[in-house]
Design an enzyme around this catalytic site. Structure first.
Site, PDB file in Angstrom:
ATOM      1  N   GLU A   1      23.833  44.133-104.077  1.00 58.68           N
ATOM      2  CA  GLU A   1      25.221  44.375-103.693  1.00 58.68           C
ATOM      3  C   GLU A   1      25.937  45.242-104.735  1.00 58.68           C
ATOM      4  O   GLU A   1      26.894  45.940-104.405  1.00 58.68           O
ATOM      5  CB  GLU A   1      25.945  43.029-103.542  1.00 58.68           C
ATOM      6  CG  GLU A   1      26.919  42.990-102.400  1.00 58.68           C
ATOM      7  CD  GLU A   1      27.387  41.583-102.079  1.00 58.68           C
ATOM      8  OE1 GLU A   1      27.105  41.118-100.962  1.00 58.68           O
ATOM      9  OE2 GLU A   1      28.012  40.938-102.935  1.00 58.68           O
TER      10      GLU A   1
ATOM     11  N   HIS B   1      -1.410  35.461-102.580  1.00 55.14           N
ATOM     12  CA  HIS B   1      -2.303  35.223-101.444  1.00 55.14           C
ATOM     13  C   HIS B   1      -1.694  35.723-100.134  1.00 55.14           C
ATOM     14  O   HIS B   1      -2.210  35.432 -99.061  1.00 55.14           O
ATOM     15  CB  HIS B   1      -2.644  33.733-101.371  1.00 55.14           C
ATOM     16  CG  HIS B   1      -3.378  33.268-102.590  1.00 55.14           C
ATOM     17  ND1 HIS B   1      -4.738  33.077-102.634  1.00 55.14           N
ATOM     18  CD2 HIS B   1      -2.932  33.026-103.844  1.00 55.14           C
ATOM     19  CE1 HIS B   1      -5.102  32.710-103.846  1.00 55.14           C
ATOM     20  NE2 HIS B   1      -4.014  32.669-104.612  1.00 55.14           N
TER      21      HIS B   1
ATOM     22  N   LYS C   1      30.457  42.768 -90.130  1.00 59.94           N
ATOM     23  CA  LYS C   1      31.557  41.850 -89.797  1.00 59.94           C
ATOM     24  C   LYS C   1      32.457  42.468 -88.729  1.00 59.94           C
ATOM     25  O   LYS C   1      32.863  41.799 -87.778  1.00 59.94           O
ATOM     26  CB  LYS C   1      32.405  41.571 -91.044  1.00 59.94           C
ATOM     27  CG  LYS C   1      31.714  40.746 -92.105  1.00 59.94           C
ATOM     28  CD  LYS C   1      32.706  40.420 -93.219  1.00 59.94           C
ATOM     29  CE  LYS C   1      32.011  39.870 -94.434  1.00 59.94           C
ATOM     30  NZ  LYS C   1      32.876  39.783 -95.600  1.00 59.94           N
TER      31      LYS C   1
HETATM   32  O1  PA5 Z   1      29.621  38.991-103.965  1.00 64.63           O
HETATM   33  C1  PA5 Z   1      30.407  38.976-103.028  1.00 64.63           C
HETATM   34  O2  PA5 Z   1      31.553  39.425-103.140  1.00 64.63           O
HETATM   35  C2  PA5 Z   1      30.035  38.383-101.698  1.00 64.63           C
HETATM   36  O3  PA5 Z   1      28.727  37.994-101.645  1.00 64.63           O
HETATM   37  C3  PA5 Z   1      30.888  37.167-101.430  1.00 64.63           C
HETATM   38  O4  PA5 Z   1      30.680  36.242-102.457  1.00 64.63           O
HETATM   39  C4  PA5 Z   1      30.549  36.542-100.088  1.00 64.63           C
HETATM   40  O5  PA5 Z   1      30.692  37.487 -99.075  1.00 64.63           O
HETATM   41  C5  PA5 Z   1      31.444  35.349 -99.811  1.00 64.63           C
HETATM   42  O6  PA5 Z   1      32.776  35.729 -99.860  1.00 64.63           O
HETATM   43  P1  PA5 Z   1      33.929  34.668 -99.975  1.00 64.63           P
HETATM   44  O7  PA5 Z   1      33.757  33.936-101.263  1.00 64.63           O
HETATM   45  O8  PA5 Z   1      35.194  35.468 -99.927  1.00 64.63           O
HETATM   46  O9  PA5 Z   1      33.807  33.745 -98.792  1.00 64.63           O
END
Ligand code: PA5
Length: 451
Positions: free
Chosen positions: A288, A309, A423
């Site tokens: 990310e 394996h 989303k």
């Molecule tokens: O690293 C990030 O920003 C994302 O992975 C969020 O943690 C994830 O989408 C969850 O978001 P939130 O904590 O707003 O529910």
């Protein structure tokens, strides 16, 4: 003394001088990070978090954890992504492998996760077991609006109210969310749930050392003081801008070198099943942080020797697209001797007298030699043990190497614009108000595609 050693730097694929040649780029990334002048610089709260953690807030967190663990035998942690993976990784890293099968007298607090996907089967199965336990809930969402945890919380909250009544349920539910915004904060305030704050300047994937990770871990009995002490040691050890002396920076530089040589995939490998979810946390951190602007290494992981394996054939002889980063544990939490068997019916007596650890380490060594000979560079990082202190260090180690690596790559390591695409489509297809235009566009695409 640094707790993470860089034992193998990818030779013969990376020559000594190549690491030195990266020094100016590492220096530039270091200056941008610590000078707070780079992209995403309003998300650097994690950088000095171990040394600046609000001790009063930590005391409140520990009191709440004690209250929950005194009244419950099962904690449901609701969250996804950065609001989920850190706690899951830490629990697996630190706890007995079979804690849920221990006799009740020895059993640790049971922890289950929800809201990290939208499987109806998973949620329905989870609901089946709740009546057998005294239940506490920690719902975690920075935005407070993420669909997966919000939907799971709606169902679990309804169960808690039905079973315990509003007053008792309110004592058993704690929300970790934004200081000022979001639907979760509104719900928590309305219903009187205790709340903990995810700092504005800490993004989800960098939040494991905030209440996001610390509260569920404290409820589960994990020594979070030791974790924070490990992270603090890392903050101090890894502030030095020298690839010779800072293994987190050397690791970032090696990744850059191998990417420039055409590698597209990095596989994080370990020989301890307790590191499986740590690798999941690591994949989110790098995937990310770096996977944007059509570049970056694809972060993948494998559990060896299990996956030797299954994936081993590909690694040895498939497309030469990858390198491996091997996380070695110098001293496993437990070890066992291998006994001699009378008559040696299975032919394994040649191993008698050795410890299991030696055999596992030999598998690592043998694999590293084989994969390197097969054209797969290996970086070897060694951690001393599987304690809370080491884990805190390890979290911080990868956080800072990821930030340096991202700046060296020329991306903003702290945003995640691409996560919104699915989303938007999902909201449009589900008919969420405000997404009508996107729905029409998707329908037109589907029709044009001649479904
Ligand atoms: O690293 C990030 O920003 C994302 O992975 C969020 O943690 C994830 O989408 C969850 O978001 P939130 O904590 O707003 O529910």
């Amino acid at each position: 003394m640094k707790m993470i050693k860089l034992i193998h730097t990818g030779q013969p694929f990376v020559a000594e001088h190549e690491l030195a040649y990266q020094a100016p780029l590492v220096q530039a990334a270091h200056d941008v990070l610590h000078g707070r002048t780079g992209a995403g610089n309003d998300y650097l709260g994690w950088l000095y978090l171990p040394s600046t953690f609000d001790r009063e807030e930590l005391r409140r967190l520990q009191e709440t954890a004690k209250r929950l663990s005194d009244s419950a035998s099962l904690l449901i942690v609701i969250g996804i992504g950065g609001s989920y993976l850190g706690a899951r990784a830490a629990l697996q890293f630190l706890r007995h492998s079979f804690t849920e099968y221990m006799p009740p007298t020895k059993r640790e607090m049971q922890v289950v996760f929800a809201g990290h996907q939208m499987s109806s089967t998973y949620l329905a199965d989870l609901m089946d077991i709740l009546d057998q336990h005294e239940v506490a809930v920690n719902v975690i969402s920075k935005s407070g609006t993420t669909t997966e945890p919000a939907l799971a919380f709606r169902a679990i909250e309804a169960y808690m109210h039905k079973r315990y009544g509003a007053t008792e349920a309110a004592k058993r539910i704690v929300a970790t969310t934004d200081r000022e915004r979001g639907a979760l904060l509104t719900v928590a305030r309305e219903r009187g749930y205790e709340t903990f704050v995810i700092p504005d300047d800490v993004g989800g994937r960098y939040s494991v050392l905030t209440p996001v990770g610390l509260l569920p871990l404290a409820v589960a009995g994990i020594d979070i003081d030791a974790m924070l002490a490990g992270a603090l040691q890392a903050e101090r050890d890894l502030a030095i801008c020298d690839v010779e002396k800072n293994p987190a920076y050397a690791y970032a530089a090696l990744r850059a070198i191998l990417r420039q040589k055409g590698k597209a995939v990095e596989m994080l490998v370990s020989y301890e099943p307790g590191l499986h979810y740590f690798a999941e946390w690591w994949k989110q951190l790098f995937g990310e942080s770096e996977g944007k602007d059509n570049k970056a290494l694809y972060p993948s992981s494998a559990d060896f020797s299990t996956d030797l394996h299954s994936l081993g054939q590909f690694v040895q002889e498939g497309s030469r697209v990858m390198f491996e980063t091997v996380l070695k544990v110098a001293k496993p939490r437990r070890d066992l001797p291998i006994e001699a068997a009378p008559g040696d019916p299975d032919g394994l007596n040649y191993l008698a007298g050795k410890q299991w650890r030696e055999v596992n380490d030999t598998a690592l060594q043998a694999t590293l030699l084989a994969h390197t000979a097969g054209g797969v560079p290996n970086i070897l990082l060694e951690i001393p043990d599987m304690t809370a202190h080491t884990l805190g260090y390890l979290f911080y180690f990868f956080e800072i190497s990821c930030a340096i690596s991202g700046y060296m790559l020329g991306v903003n390591p702290f945003d995640q614009p691409g996560v919104e695409a699915y989303k938007t489509n999902m909201f449009a297809l589900l008919g969420k108000p405000g997404y009508e235009a996107q729905r029409a566009a998707l329908e037109a695409t589907t029709l044009a595609g001649g479904r």
